[in-house]
Structure formats: structure tokens, C-alpha cells
Enzyme design. Structure first.
Site, PDB file in Angstrom:
ATOM      1  N   LYS A  37       0.831  -1.216   0.000  1.00 50.84           N
ATOM      2  CA  LYS A  37       0.000   0.000   0.000  1.00 50.84           C
ATOM      3  C   LYS A  37       0.861   1.260   0.000  1.00 50.84           C
ATOM      4  O   LYS A  37       0.493   2.261  -0.629  1.00 50.84           O
ATOM      5  CB  LYS A  37      -0.968  -0.002   1.183  1.00 50.84           C
ATOM      6  CG  LYS A  37      -0.362   0.161   2.557  1.00 50.84           C
ATOM      7  CD  LYS A  37      -1.460   0.098   3.613  1.00 50.84           C
ATOM      8  CE  LYS A  37      -0.888   0.155   5.021  1.00 50.84           C
ATOM      9  NZ  LYS A  37      -0.350   1.464   5.373  1.00 50.84           N
ATOM     10  N   THR A  38       2.007   1.225   0.665  1.00 47.87           N
ATOM     11  CA  THR A  38       2.877   2.403   0.666  1.00 47.87           C
ATOM     12  C   THR A  38       3.388   2.680  -0.741  1.00 47.87           C
ATOM     13  O   THR A  38       3.468   3.838  -1.176  1.00 47.87           O
ATOM     14  CB  THR A  38       4.059   2.207   1.642  1.00 47.87           C
ATOM     15  OG1 THR A  38       3.547   1.897   2.942  1.00 47.87           O
ATOM     16  CG2 THR A  38       4.910   3.455   1.723  1.00 47.87           C
ATOM     17  N   ASP A 234      -3.489   7.449   5.298  1.00 48.11           N
ATOM     18  CA  ASP A 234      -3.045   6.061   5.468  1.00 48.11           C
ATOM     19  C   ASP A 234      -3.691   5.478   6.728  1.00 48.11           C
ATOM     20  O   ASP A 234      -4.072   6.215   7.643  1.00 48.11           O
ATOM     21  CB  ASP A 234      -1.517   6.053   5.599  1.00 48.11           C
ATOM     22  CG  ASP A 234      -0.928   4.664   5.425  1.00 48.11           C
ATOM     23  OD1 ASP A 234      -1.662   3.746   5.022  1.00 48.11           O
ATOM     24  OD2 ASP A 234       0.276   4.505   5.689  1.00 48.11           O
ATOM     25  N   GLU A 235      -3.814   4.158   6.778  1.00 53.01           N
ATOM     26  CA  GLU A 235      -4.373   3.459   7.951  1.00 53.01           C
ATOM     27  C   GLU A 235      -5.713   4.070   8.373  1.00 53.01           C
ATOM     28  O   GLU A 235      -5.952   4.348   9.557  1.00 53.01           O
ATOM     29  CB  GLU A 235      -3.386   3.506   9.134  1.00 53.01           C
ATOM     30  CG  GLU A 235      -1.992   2.979   8.829  1.00 53.01           C
ATOM     31  CD  GLU A 235      -1.925   1.471   8.724  1.00 53.01           C
ATOM     32  OE1 GLU A 235      -2.987   0.821   8.763  1.00 53.01           O
ATOM     33  OE2 GLU A 235      -0.807   0.938   8.585  1.00 53.01           O
ATOM     34  N   GLN A 265      -7.477  -4.906  10.037  1.00 56.48           N
ATOM     35  CA  GLN A 265      -6.366  -4.492  10.894  1.00 56.48           C
ATOM     36  C   GLN A 265      -6.748  -3.326  11.805  1.00 56.48           C
ATOM     37  O   GLN A 265      -5.882  -2.607  12.296  1.00 56.48           O
ATOM     38  CB  GLN A 265      -5.152  -4.122  10.041  1.00 56.48           C
ATOM     39  CG  GLN A 265      -4.611  -5.303   9.238  1.00 56.48           C
ATOM     40  CD  GLN A 265      -3.334  -4.965   8.498  1.00 56.48           C
ATOM     41  OE1 GLN A 265      -2.280  -4.753   9.104  1.00 56.48           O
ATOM     42  NE2 GLN A 265      -3.412  -4.906   7.181  1.00 56.48           N
ATOM     43  N   ARG A 617       2.502 -10.284  10.348  1.00 51.59           N
ATOM     44  CA  ARG A 617       3.828  -9.660  10.430  1.00 51.59           C
ATOM     45  C   ARG A 617       4.894 -10.633   9.936  1.00 51.59           C
ATOM     46  O   ARG A 617       6.016 -10.231   9.644  1.00 51.59           O
ATOM     47  CB  ARG A 617       4.184  -9.275  11.883  1.00 51.59           C
ATOM     48  CG  ARG A 617       3.277  -8.291  12.594  1.00 51.59           C
ATOM     49  CD  ARG A 617       2.984  -7.056  11.815  1.00 51.59           C
ATOM     50  NE  ARG A 617       1.749  -7.194  11.072  1.00 51.59           N
ATOM     51  CZ  ARG A 617       1.407  -6.428  10.042  1.00 51.59           C
ATOM     52  NH1 ARG A 617       2.210  -5.496   9.626  1.00 51.59           N
ATOM     53  NH2 ARG A 617       0.257  -6.606   9.421  1.00 51.59           N
TER      54      ARG A 617
END
Length: 756
Positions: A37-38, A234-235, A265, A617
Site C-alpha cells: 500500500k505504501t 493512510d491506515e 487491521q 507480520r
């Protein structure tokens, strides 16, 4: 030579390319864990610049400074690459980069410029969590609430909740339905009043005061709407209501709002995060485009299948299936151990073996746990086995006493009405100004409606204080006034160096002990950080340094790659990170999922999301551990395995236990269904045991039938271990102490037991 477009959209998958090319109007990007996504976000910003949008018209809001820095670096790299092509006029420098930062740093920047338009002073200080605790403790004392009735931390929890919902003390009064809530709202009122008098803001105020600024001064909002025409958040699943209002106000004019995140998330409801912000984005913006990023670039397929198996049980989530080209990989290990000490030992052993046998550096491994209380045994195991480690969530550098003391002096240089900081340093180093003197000053201040700073300046009028003490107080005030003037001409590193020398802090800290040396070393480290601001003008240097310190997060500091050390951290801190080998400990009912979630459907769903975040992770290896018994919070517990282990697909799971029969007992129902034929592999101790099953095997011949009454104290007989007494029962699992002293944990469904 490739065109700019080819360079910007190259190496992107189809959905990422769609996200990059969709530059106008509202856009929702559902980005699964590790889905790049970044990359999509940074390439999208580069595309906007390539299309001719001035960088200063682009805003990107992140949740950590680390994420913002990473995005800046990537955009710089993209623009360097394209600079020789279509962007010939592009001269890369900091002024040509979009504004990127956290909500709090963005709002601090806005308020430094415009807070005076809502009656506040631009020299405000930002209180961190430690400052807030001190202030709330003082507030509760002033309004006569015993901390046995309402602790400062609990009171701040209520205040944080009100602020996340964008409720003022007056608006919060409608929620005062209980005596405790009335106390909390009373504390909120006094807390805000004291903050205002000290010209201080806490973290939540940074958002709220910006919202108030935009609401009460429309021309300021209009200016920022014209400044930032393209917004990126973001997020987005982690935003709270106040942050939602802020972004909505900024996006209201042009509607060029791109939000990116993953509802699976969303794990910060305790901080006020509202998952509805992302789930209902398309209701807010009916013409929004939705793009799903489902290809994972981090983990192997077995890890993704296991994580999907866990998260699939949550209802009302947007359909999303993670996949990767890394089809092969180790199965997820689900490991049972006897107790919490064995768990710590086995976890450290697994990390060490991964390091020695497979060459996985310790810094690429992590042990995750649900609560900080679980960390101690892992630390002890690391120390005993000579494993270097770093722990996140412990005492932060900027929270250490000597560091906070220096910062408090600097806060007072900037703002002498900061009462919390003034109280902290009035006797640091010791000036023989004790609590009795302070209570006399406080009484004088209350009688005359004065601040602490004004009262110190009027100390000659306080008859109850003797002359020698007055002289010491005058010297203290003179020192502060002198350095407030110096702050106008000296950058923060120079100012602090002179101040530390003037108060002889080195002599005070260095007391010929190792601890004293460490304390002085921390002050020296703080001075070295300040040099980053030497190029700024003095006032900006001081403000910028104090802002960065106040807004730094724990995860932002996980950048020290100099030492190879195993990371220990809570699951809540691991968002945005990745490791080759992940161990999640304490996978037991009441621990993970947490006991507080057991009777709350929404909390239980969030616990499942926390597990999903922890599992995703892992890049190559994932191990989930639980203990049959553990001592936690001073109590011995025998909890059933976490329900999340039940949802692990058998095809990608290797179950291990130091008790063979217990391994059968907690095999999932899916596994039981597959016992007809084939092979199951378990581990008992160091030996790998292979058990073969076929359809002709008949377990019904067991002497014990589950329908029989079995309770603690029941006498039973086992054909191998002999006679014994049941000591505890957990579902299908029974603990038995046999007459020869052996203690066994067995499965009632298959163990050959009979009641005697």
C-alpha cells in the site's frame, strides 16, 4: 528510454496501477497486510506531480513519523528517476515535496500558525502522556477525588474517549449517568481549565483545537482547503471521530480524498479508533471508487492461509482473499507447553535455533504478546541464555526522569505558565524547596487568583515563607528569566548546554554509580539529538525540538539496526512492521482473546483482528504458543487453548506439544474430521512423533465414555499409568495426578480411562 508514466506505474500490479491512475474524486483502497500500500500511495503522489499538481497542494497523513519518512524517501527516489525525462524542470528539494506527517504533527503545524485566531497563544507547549498523568493527579487532588475512587490513568481514559468523540466537557455532561462518570466529567472540566491556564495542549487537543479553528474561523479552513487539494490518509481504519471530522472538513471543497487501509487491521478501539469510518466511506462518498489490493508481497501462502482462516470468522467484513506468488513455505507451528516458564524458554530456543541453523538474524525475529505483563519472563530467558534483545513498550527514552527534567526546563523557557513543568524543576537539582514551601505558594496563588509563575515572581509578598527560602526562590526565578532571554538568541542545543552547566546537572547526576553514569549519558544523548535543529532560528529551533520529542512514537524508534537483537513487544505495537520469524505467545482463552472481551461481541472481533495483525507480520516462519497452566497477575490459571487456534487450517498447521495425548485433545474439529486416513505429526519433547490413522481404527472401545460424569476428585484408572485422581477439567482436557506421583494431561475423547 522509458517514459515518466512507465517509470511511475512500472513494477506495479493491476490494482496498484488503478489506484495510481485514479487521481480525481474520492477513492477507497482496501489494502490487505503486506500488499504494497505504501508503494501504491507514493507512486500515486508521484503521478499527481507528473500531471502538474504542485507538490504543496498534496497532503499525506500517516500514523507514525516512520511511515511518513519512508514515503518521503520513496517519492524522492521516484522523482530522481524521472527527473531526466518528462520532469526536466523538476528540481528536487524539501520545498518540492508534499506535506507528509502524522495527524498530530500536521495539526501542531497548523496551530503554530493560526491558534491565536481562536484566543490561544502560539507559544503553547504539548503535554505528553507523563505530563498528562502528573496534571491529572494534581487535578484529582484539587477537586477532592481520592485516587482509590478514580485513578489518574482511568480519569485520562475517560477524557481521551470524550476527546476522540469530539466532545467538550459541556457536551460530555449528557453522559453523566453514574457517579463515577460525574467524577470523570468533573475531572475533565478542571483538567481542560488547567491546560488552558498553562497554555498547554495534550495530543487529543491538537486535533480538537484544529477542528475548532476550522469551524470557528471559516477563512482559515478555506485557505487550507485551497492549499491541500489532494488528500491521502493512510491506515484509515485507525482514525477516530475527531480525525474523521478534520479530514472531512479539509476534503469538503474538492472531494479529492484517497483513504487507504484494512478493516481487518483495525485494532485501536481503546484509543477511540472507529472502524465505521472505513466501512461506511462509500456511504459518505457514494461516487467513490473502490480498489482492493489482495496480492501479498511479505508472507508465504501457508502463513496467509492460516491468517485468513482466523479472520474469516469475523462477520461484516469486506470480502478479501490474500494471495502471494510465494506458494511454498513452512507450515505454521501451533505449540503447547507446560507453563509460562517453559513457553519463554521454548520461544527463546526457537529464535536462537532459527538464528544459528537458518541464518535468520535476531533483529529479523520478534516475540509478540497480548499484555506487557507477559514480557518479564522473555526478558529473563534472554538474559539467562545470553540472547541480546530490545523491548518496545518499556520505559521510553524521553520518559526517563533526567531527560524529562531537561525537557521541563525547556518548556518553561518557551512558556513559564506551564505549571506542570515548573513544579517538576523547582527543586531539580535540589534547592531545598520542599512540599511545605510549595503548599504556601499554592495557598497564596489560590487566594489571589494567580498562576504559579506569577506567585513566584511575587514571593516577597508571601509572609509565611522565611527569608532564606525566599532568596532561593528569587535565584530560581532569575535563572529562568535569564534563560528565557537566551532562548531568543541561542538554538536549542546551545541553550540547553549552557543551562545544564549553569545548574551543575552533571555533578547532581553523576554520583559514582553505574546508574548515575547512565543518567548523565542520557542527558548527553539528548543534547546530541538537539543538534538536528542547529540550522533553524533560535525560537523555531526550540519549538521544533520540543514538538518532535512530544510526538515521537515508540515504533518510530525501532530503526537501530546496529545491534543484532531479538525484539520483544506487544501485539498492538507491531502494526506496520515485518519480521522473518514471528512468535506469538500466550494463545489461551482469557489472555488472547483477552478476558475483557469474552462477553462483548465487538471486542472479541477486535481480538481476532489483533491476532490477524500479529500473524501477518511474519514473512517466512510463524509460531503460535500456549501453556496448559500459567501464573499471571499473581494468579495461577489453567485456560483452554485460544479459540483462534481452532480456526487454523489443518493443511498449513503443524501441531506440537510436550504431551502427546494433549496434542490430540486440542486438535481442531477440522483435524478430527480428517483423522479417517493419513498421517498426523506431533512433537513430544525433542522427538518428532508420526501417528498413522486409518478408517478401521475404532476409538469407541475406550473404557471411558464422555457421557459419564467426571469432576474434580473423581477416581479413574488408566491401563498404562494406573489409578489416579482428577484435579481439573477444561472442556475435553482432564488433568490427573496418578497414585505413583505422575501428573498427566489427557484427552477424555480418546484416553483409555474408566471411573473406579
Amino acid at each position: 528510454m522509458p517514459t515518466t508514466k512507465e517509470l511511475i506505474t512500472g513494477n506495479l500490479n493491476d490494482p496498484q496501477q488503478q489506484a495510481v491512475m485514479q487521481t480525481e474524486g474520492p477513492l477507497l483502497i482496501l489494502a490487505g497486510a503486506g500488499s504494497g500500500k505504501t508503494r501504491a500511495l507514493t507512486h500515486r503522489i508521484a503521478k499527481l506531480i507528473d500531471d502538474g499538481v504542485p507538490p504543496w497542494q498534496i497532503l499525506a497523513v500517516t500514523f507514525t513519523n516512520k511511515a511518513a519518512a519512508e514515503m518521503k524517501e520513496r517519492i524522492e527516489n521516484i522523482l530522481h528517476i524521472t527527473g531526466g525525462s518528462d520532469l526536466k524542470q523538476w528540481q528536487l528539494n524539501s520545498g518540492n515535496l508534499p506535506i507528509m506527517g502524522t495527524f498530530h504533527s500536521l495539526c501542531a503545524r497548523i496551530l503554530r500558525r493560526d491558534i491565536d485566531q481562536i484566543g490561544r497563544e502560539k507559544s503553547f507547549v504539548i503535554y505528553d502522556s507523563d505530563d498528562q498523568q502528573r496534571l491529572m493527579k494534581q487535578v484529582l487532588k484539587e477537586i477532592g477525588i481520592d485516587d482509590k475512587e478514580l485513578k489518574p490513568k482511568a480519569a485520562l481514559g475517560y477524557v481521551g474517549r470524550f476527546k476522540c468523540e469530539s466532545l467538550s466537557p459541556k457536551q460530555a455532561e449528557s453522559q453523566a449517568t453514574t457517579a463515577r462518570m460525574q467524577q470523570a466529567i468533573g475531572a475533565y472540566k478542571r483538567y481542560q481549565k488547567t491546560l488552558f491556564e498553562a497554555n498547554a495542549l495534550d495530543f487529543d487537543d491538537l486535533i480538537l483545537e484544529t477542528v475548532r479553528l476550522f469551524t470557528e474561523v471559516p477563512e482559515v479552513l478555506k485557505r487550507y482547503q485551497e492549499t491541500w487539494k489532494y488528500l491521502h490518509v493512510d491506515e484509515y481504519q485507525d482514525t477516530n471521530h475527531a480525525q474523521y471530522i478534520l479530514i472531512t472538513l479539509l476534503a469538503k471543497k474538492h472531494h479529492n480524498l484517497c483513504v487507504i487501509g484494512d478493516p481487518d487491521q483495525s485494532i485501536y478501539s481503546f484509543r477511540g479508533a472507529d472502524i465505521r469510518n472505513i466501512l461506511e466511506f462509500e456511504k459518505e462518498y457514494p461516487n467513490a471508487t473502490r480498489i482492493k489490493l489482495e496480492q501479498n508481497y511479505r508472507s508465504t501462502q501457508p502463513i496467509l492461509d492460516a491468517a485468513d482462516g482466523v479472520i474469516d470468522a469475523n462477520p461484516n467484513r469486506p470480502e478479501k482473499k490474500m494471495w502471494t506468488e510465494k506458494k511454498e513455505g513452512s507450515n505454521v507451528i501451533a505449540q503447547e507447553v507446560a507453563d509460562e516458564k517453559k513457553e519463554a524458554l521454548e520461544a527463546i530456543k526457537a529464535a536462537d535455533e532459527m538464528h544459528r541453523r537458518k541464518g535468520v538474524k535476531l533483529r529479523n525475529q520478534v516475540i509478540l504478546y497480548r499484555t506487557n505483563a507477559q514480557s518479564r519472563l522473555f526478558e529473563e530467558a534472554c538474559l539467562k541464555n545470553g540472547i541480546p534483545y530490545r523491548i518496545l513498550g518499556g520505559l521510553k527514552f524521553y520518559a526517563r526522569k533526567e531527560v524529562k527534567d531537561v525537557l521541563a526546563y525547556l518548556h518553561v523557557m518557551l512558556n513559564p505558565y506551564d505549571t506542570v513543568s515548573l513544579l517538576r524543576i523547582i527543586n531539580v537539582p535540589s534547592r531545598k524547596i520542599g512540599l511545605t514551601t510549595l503548599s504556601k505558594i499554592q495557598a497564596f496563588a489560590s487566594e489571589n487568583g494567580m498562576s504559579l509563575w506569577d506567585s513566584l515572581n511575587a514571593v516577597d509578598q508571601i509572609d509565611s515563607i522565611n527569608d532564606p527560602t525566599k532568596e532561593r526562590l528569587r535565584k530560581f526565578v532569575d535563572l529562568l528569566v535569564k534563560y528565557q532571554e537566551k532562548a531568543k538568541t541561542e538554538v536549542v542545543s546551545e541553550l540547553s548546554g549552557h543551562l545544564i552547566h549553569a545548574i551543575d546537572m552533571e555533578h547532581w547526576l553523576r554520583d559514582d554509580t553505574e546508574e548515575g553514569e547512565n543518567r548523565w549519558g542520557n542527558v548527553q544523548e539528548l543534547l546530541s539529538v538537539m543538534h538536528k535543529y542547529d540550522a533553524l532560528d533560535p525560537e523555531t529551533s526550540l519549538m521544533s525540538f520540543l514538538e518532535e520529542v512530544a510526538l515521537v512514537s515508540e515504533v518510530d524508534k525501532l530503526q537501530d539496526k546496529g545491534t543484532d537483537a531479538l525484539t520483544l513487544m506487544t501485539l498492538h505495537l507491531c502494526k506496520g512492521l515485518e519480521f522473518d520469524h514471528v512468535i506469538i505467545a500466550g494463545c489461551e482463552e482469557g489472555i488472547f482473546p483477552h478476558a475483557n472481551s469474552m462477553f462483548d461481541k465487538e471486542q472479541l472481533e477486535e481480538e481476532r483482528r489483533i491476532m490477524y495483525v500479529g500473524m501477518t507480520r511474519a514473512k517466512k516462519h510463524l509460531r503460535l504458543m500456549f501453556a496448559r497452566t500459567r501464573v499471571l497477575w499473581g494468579q495461577s490459571q489453567s485456560n483452554a487453548p485460544s479459540r483462534f487456534l481452532e480456526d487454523l487450517p489443518e493443511a498449513v498447521t503443524e501441531r506440537r506439544s510436550d504431551e502427546l495425548l494433549s496434542a490430540f485433545a486440542w486438535a481442531s474439529k477440522k483435524g478430527e474430521e480428517g483423522l479417517g486416513t493419513g498421517v498426523q505429526r506431533f512433537t513430544q519433547g525433542k522427538e518428532d512423533l508420526k501417528i498413522e490413522f486409518n478408517q478401521d481404527m475404532d476409538f469407541s472401545s475406550n473404557d471411558f465414555n464422555q457421557d459419564n460424569e467426571l469432576s474434580e476428585g473423581t477416581r479413574v484408572e488408566h491401563h498404562t499409568f494406573g489409578k489416579g485422581t482428577v484435579t481439573s477439567i477444561r472442556g475435553d482436557i482432564v488433568d490427573i495426578t496418578f497414585d505413583d506421583g505422575q501428573k498427566k494431561t489427557l484427552a477424555m475423547s480418546i484416553a483409555p480411562l474408566k471411573i473406579i
